[in-house]
Design an enzyme around this catalytic site. Structure first.
Site, PDB file in Angstrom:
ATOM      1  CG  ASP A   1      -1.999   1.084   1.032  1.00  0.00           C
ATOM      2  OD1 ASP A   1      -2.939   0.859   0.244  1.00  0.00           O
ATOM      3  OD2 ASP A   1      -1.895   2.168   1.644  1.00  0.00           O
TER       4      ASP A   1
HETATM    5  C1  LIG Z   1       2.842   8.592  -5.500  1.00  0.00           C
HETATM    6  C2  LIG Z   1       2.584   7.594  -6.590  1.00  0.00           C
HETATM    7  C3  LIG Z   1       1.619   6.611  -6.461  1.00  0.00           C
HETATM    8  N1  LIG Z   1       1.383   5.714  -7.447  1.00  0.00           N
HETATM    9  C4  LIG Z   1       0.371   4.663  -7.327  1.00  0.00           C
HETATM   10  C5  LIG Z   1       0.901   3.380  -6.677  1.00  0.00           C
HETATM   11  C6  LIG Z   1      -0.376   2.681  -6.275  1.00  0.00           C
HETATM   12  O1  LIG Z   1      -0.826   1.898  -7.395  1.00  0.00           O
HETATM   13  C7  LIG Z   1      -1.355   3.822  -6.037  1.00  0.00           C
HETATM   14  C8  LIG Z   1      -1.695   3.944  -4.574  1.00  0.00           C
HETATM   15  O2  LIG Z   1      -2.811   3.157  -4.283  1.00  0.00           O
HETATM   16  P1  LIG Z   1      -2.770   1.781  -3.501  1.00  0.00           P
HETATM   17  O3  LIG Z   1      -4.060   1.696  -2.736  1.00  0.00           O
HETATM   18  O4  LIG Z   1      -1.488   1.644  -2.743  1.00  0.00           O
HETATM   19  O5  LIG Z   1      -2.736   0.694  -4.659  1.00  0.00           O
HETATM   20  P2  LIG Z   1      -3.779   0.361  -5.796  1.00  0.00           P
HETATM   21  O6  LIG Z   1      -5.191   0.642  -5.363  1.00  0.00           O
HETATM   22  O7  LIG Z   1      -3.324   1.027  -7.076  1.00  0.00           O
HETATM   23  O8  LIG Z   1      -3.553  -1.196  -5.990  1.00  0.00           O
HETATM   24  P3  LIG Z   1      -3.760  -2.383  -4.912  1.00  0.00           P
HETATM   25  O9  LIG Z   1      -4.349  -1.799  -3.649  1.00  0.00           O
HETATM   26  O10 LIG Z   1      -4.684  -3.356  -5.572  1.00  0.00           O
HETATM   27  O11 LIG Z   1      -2.372  -2.942  -4.716  1.00  0.00           O
HETATM   28  O12 LIG Z   1      -0.703   5.025  -6.484  1.00  0.00           O
HETATM   29  C9  LIG Z   1       2.116   5.768  -8.637  1.00  0.00           C
HETATM   30  O13 LIG Z   1       1.908   4.969  -9.543  1.00  0.00           O
HETATM   31  N2  LIG Z   1       3.083   6.732  -8.779  1.00  0.00           N
HETATM   32  C10 LIG Z   1       3.355   7.653  -7.820  1.00  0.00           C
HETATM   33  O14 LIG Z   1       4.255   8.504  -8.015  1.00  0.00           O
END
Ligand SMILES: Cc1cn([C@H]2C[C@H](O)[C@@H](COP(=O)(O)OP(=O)(O)OP(=O)(O)O)O2)c(=O)[nH]c1=O
Length: 221
Positions: free
Chosen positions: A97
């Protein structure tokens, strides 16, 4: 057949292929995030993907650190519990997460353009933290840790944030930005793990998986 199998795994066309490693354990990534799939693939692990469906509400008294760790654990444990009983004993599930934190405040995914504008205005010309937790759950243990990275943004104008919103990039990302995409140009400096900001810290994940007996393209130990 062998080539077909490789293509299916590489493209994540299916989550039904069971990749068994030497220890007899299969690795499952509990994530809908294409970034996490790509990062884990980059290290050469064989794994399947199952999406977790958990309540991501922040509890009133918990810190951002406790929040991401709790969610990463919940995602992994949720997927583990959904497996058929016979598979649970020979599976390790990786959950993760990511959240963006500014002065202790958790900035999640934007619900609309106004929310994105609010978040990116706070990050503009400022330094924030990105916290990413990883957890590896099996029937007998749950291991996890939180990785913290400092990110400094340049000043952003309202017009720039509006144009960025229209690209569609911020929508599914914590803190309303993707460092690996267009928002890379907002980042003046970073202190910590780039891959953790994208969603899966490569160094720590490889260490965690090596401890459980999983080997990627090379042994992380
Ligand atoms: C800050 C930042 C976040 N993110 C993304 C990573 C995560 O996918 C998302 C944060 O949400 P999460 O809830 O961590 O993940 P998710 O909902 O995409 O997937 P899952 O819970 O099924 O694993 O933001 C980027 O891709 N680049 C960035 O620079």
């Amino acid at each position: 057949m062998a080539q077909g199998l490789a293509i299916a795994v590489n493209n994540f066309m299916t989550d039904s292929i069971i990749n068994t490693i030497t220890s007899g354990q299969q690795l499952i990534l509990a994530s809908q995030s294409p970034r996490r799939r790509e990062l884990l693939t980059q290290l050469g692990y064989q794994f399947t993907v199952r999406v977790s469906d958990i309540d991501e509400t922040v509890e009133a008294t918990e810190t951002a650190h406790d929040y991401v760790l709790r969610l990463a654990k919940l995602k992994a444990q949720h997927v583990l519990r959904l497996l058929p009983k016979a598979e649970q004993a020979n599976s390790h599930v990786l959950g993760s997460d990511t959240c963006v934190v500014l002065n202790g405040q958790i900035l999640g995914k934007p619900v609309n353009e106004a929310d994105c504008l609010k978040t990116l205005s706070l990050l503009s010309n400022n330094q924030h933290q990105v916290l990413t937790a990883i957890t590896l759950a099996s029937q007998t243990s749950v291991q996890g840790q939180v990785i913290s990275t400092q990110v400094t943004f340049k000043a952003l104008s309202k017009a720039e944030i509006h144009a960025y919103w229209l690209t569609g990039e911020p929508q599914d990302k914590a803190g309303s930005y993707g460092i690996q995409g267009i928002a890379g140009q907002f980042v003046k400096s970073i202190n910590g793990s780039y891959s953790a900001v994208v969603g899966l810290p490569l160094y720590e994940t490889a260490q965690l998986l090596a401890k459980a007996g999983f080997i990627g393209a090379i042994n992380a130990k």
